[in-house]
Design a protein around this motif. Sequence first.
Motif, mmCIF file in Angstrom:
data_model
loop_
_atom_site.group_PDB
_atom_site.id
_atom_site.type_symbol
_atom_site.label_atom_id
_atom_site.label_comp_id
_atom_site.label_asym_id
_atom_site.label_seq_id
_atom_site.Cartn_x
_atom_site.Cartn_y
_atom_site.Cartn_z
ATOM 1 N N LEU A 37 0.823 -1.205 0.000
ATOM 2 C CA LEU A 37 0.000 0.000 0.000
ATOM 3 C C LEU A 37 0.863 1.263 0.000
ATOM 4 O O LEU A 37 0.551 2.245 -0.700
ATOM 5 C CB LEU A 37 -0.923 -0.009 1.224
ATOM 6 N N GLU A 38 1.943 1.246 0.770
ATOM 7 C CA GLU A 38 2.837 2.401 0.811
ATOM 8 C C GLU A 38 3.525 2.604 -0.539
ATOM 9 O O GLU A 38 3.719 3.744 -0.992
ATOM 10 C CB GLU A 38 3.883 2.223 1.917
ATOM 11 N N ALA A 39 3.897 1.506 -1.199
ATOM 12 C CA ALA A 39 4.550 1.627 -2.508
ATOM 13 C C ALA A 39 3.585 2.190 -3.544
ATOM 14 O O ALA A 39 3.992 2.960 -4.425
ATOM 15 C CB ALA A 39 5.069 0.260 -2.953
ATOM 16 N N ASN A 68 2.034 -16.993 -12.982
ATOM 17 C CA ASN A 68 1.910 -16.653 -11.574
ATOM 18 C C ASN A 68 1.418 -15.217 -11.464
ATOM 19 O O ASN A 68 1.262 -14.531 -12.472
ATOM 20 C CB ASN A 68 3.234 -16.844 -10.834
ATOM 21 N N GLY A 69 1.176 -14.784 -10.221
ATOM 22 C CA GLY A 69 0.679 -13.435 -10.031
ATOM 23 C C GLY A 69 0.653 -13.050 -8.575
ATOM 24 O O GLY A 69 1.215 -13.740 -7.717
ATOM 25 N N PHE A 70 -0.024 -11.944 -8.284
ATOM 26 C CA PHE A 70 0.020 -11.332 -6.962
ATOM 27 C C PHE A 70 -1.341 -11.345 -6.259
ATOM 28 O O PHE A 70 -1.444 -10.893 -5.127
ATOM 29 C CB PHE A 70 0.519 -9.888 -7.091
ATOM 30 N N SER A 71 -2.386 -11.844 -6.925
ATOM 31 C CA SER A 71 -3.733 -11.743 -6.370
ATOM 32 C C SER A 71 -3.956 -12.607 -5.148
ATOM 33 O O SER A 71 -4.599 -12.181 -4.187
ATOM 34 C CB SER A 71 -4.763 -12.110 -7.448
ATOM 35 N N LYS A 72 -3.465 -13.839 -5.175
ATOM 36 C CA LYS A 72 -3.809 -14.803 -4.129
ATOM 37 C C LYS A 72 -2.900 -14.687 -2.907
ATOM 38 O O LYS A 72 -3.374 -14.506 -1.785
ATOM 39 C CB LYS A 72 -3.746 -16.218 -4.698
ATOM 40 N N ALA A 73 -1.600 -14.794 -3.103
ATOM 41 C CA ALA A 73 -0.688 -14.781 -1.960
ATOM 42 C C ALA A 73 -0.617 -13.417 -1.292
ATOM 43 O O ALA A 73 -0.507 -13.315 -0.065
ATOM 44 C CB ALA A 73 0.712 -15.216 -2.404
ATOM 45 N N PHE A 74 -0.691 -12.331 -2.107
ATOM 46 C CA PHE A 74 -0.540 -10.983 -1.560
ATOM 47 C C PHE A 74 -1.874 -10.232 -1.476
ATOM 48 O O PHE A 74 -1.885 -9.041 -1.146
ATOM 49 C CB PHE A 74 0.446 -10.183 -2.410
ATOM 50 N N ALA A 75 -2.974 -10.894 -1.783
ATOM 51 C CA ALA A 75 -4.309 -10.288 -1.698
ATOM 52 C C ALA A 75 -4.406 -9.012 -2.534
ATOM 53 O O ALA A 75 -5.063 -8.043 -2.143
ATOM 54 C CB ALA A 75 -4.679 -9.996 -0.239
ATOM 55 N N MET A 76 -3.800 -9.034 -3.720
ATOM 56 C CA MET A 76 -3.768 -7.859 -4.593
ATOM 57 C C MET A 76 -4.697 -8.063 -5.797
ATOM 58 O O MET A 76 -4.340 -7.751 -6.932
ATOM 59 C CB MET A 76 -2.337 -7.580 -5.052
#
Length: 524
Positions: free
Chosen positions: A165-167, A358-366
């Motif tokens: 969120l900060e990034a 791969n992606g960022f939706s599942k592990a990082f809740a993005m």
Amino acid sequence: RSSRCCLLMRSVPKDIRSRTIMKKSDGRTPPLADDERRRTMTTNTTTRHRIHPFAFLVCIMMLLGTSPTNVVSAFTTTSPTTTSTTTTRRPMSSKLNAASTTKATTTTNSASTTTDIPLNPLVANVKVSKTVEVFGLVKQMEAEGQQVTSLCVGEPDFDPPMEVLEATKQALVERKTRYTAVTGTLELRQAISEDLKRRKGLSYNPQTEIVVGNGAKQSVYQGILSLVGAGDSVVIPAPYWPSYPEMVRLAGATPIILETSAEDGFLITPEGLRATLEASPTAKLLIFCNPSNPTGGVHSQERLEELADVLRDFPQVAILADEIYEQLVYDDDDNDSSSSCPAFASISGMMERTLTMNGFSKAFAMTGYRLGYVAAPERFAKACTTIQSQLTSCASSLSQAAGVAALTQVSPSWLEQNREIMQEKRDYVLKRLEDMDGVRVAVPPQGAFYVLPEVLELPTDMDDTELCLQLLKSKKLALVPGSSFGAPGTVRISYATSMEELEVAMNKLEEFLLELKKKKNQED
């Protein structure tokens, strides 16, 4: 309109305005001289008040909204030297009807042309995602003020890491709002390359072998589109993510379903894979989801080796390895999730023919950031880049900045903590399902955040789709029918929500199953 008609009469050719209805013996009707016409108009009261038929026609045409210039043209194109006394003139009434019909026909044809434009035949062969369809119904009901418990969408209930969120905020402050390279920023591609090397032992060139897309879903489709087309077939193990076969159809290829069984943990067996490939000479691609959506099954290192042995006998077949859930693995014997789900590309001889998704939706809740990637040999990555350059160009620059933070700043302990929480939810759902009559979980999930229980003894007038519709209508509980995943008679439960929501959902499901059992007993 009267003024317009008067003005219009001035534009009528003089020979037509002065033409009489009298005929000479030779059958022609030449105009009167000007002095004779004036004398006739002043001495003959009948003639003085007569409206010339042509003027009457023009006025009527104006009232009907038809341009009179066409009528003028019709009267002036006939040569006077060729008109015979035996020629039958078309009645004016028929001219009016013809003009009106022409206008109506033109309007009708224009409307029908717009509505009859054919769609691409590929669209007719594609089904709407049941997950999206059910989720749409949920949102509609919520908009109407109804309170719905939804376990249909695979979206973690926790927030992205604070570093992410900060990034995102910092990227806005620094005005990182411009286009990036189609393949993504070099900073993000380097972070992906280092992450795959560190956790999976895979070496990809960030310059040429990694393509960042708008979510892993786009990356999957582009991978399919880059490899197969009309005349090709794609092997898809069932149960499957519903988008796989539809993406294959959109590419013009044919999905070939490889059935698995509960006895085998819904995992691919080497015997089943070999039999399917031998029976499918046009197969060019195997889609391999590990961990599986919707079963949560995880293929071990040993099983991957066995599958690779089979694939070596079919060198024309590439592998699309969808590993979006690989950081959500629940190994009761080993809590090191990174070693519990090995990458298919890490198997000897497989990296050269594997596209890793791969992606960022599942592990990082993005989920809302829409950020994913494909890592593949340069030839495959270049093909995906070409397709993406014509579809969406780059992923969001803000999302990419957030992705860099996710891979370089987020502590592994944050991921481990959320994995443990997700495992607690899995265990709770499994325990509740075990205590319910009418459902059976053949294979407890080892990864992802789904359970696929079988619904036993459905009433004769109900399949899994109707069951989910009735459940949504009567209990306001949203699940997804298993038939959309290639597993009829089951329902998919996503436990990626709060524990409080899960408790409410399980209570509703238990109540519904009891009512269903009573109905079944009444039928018997």
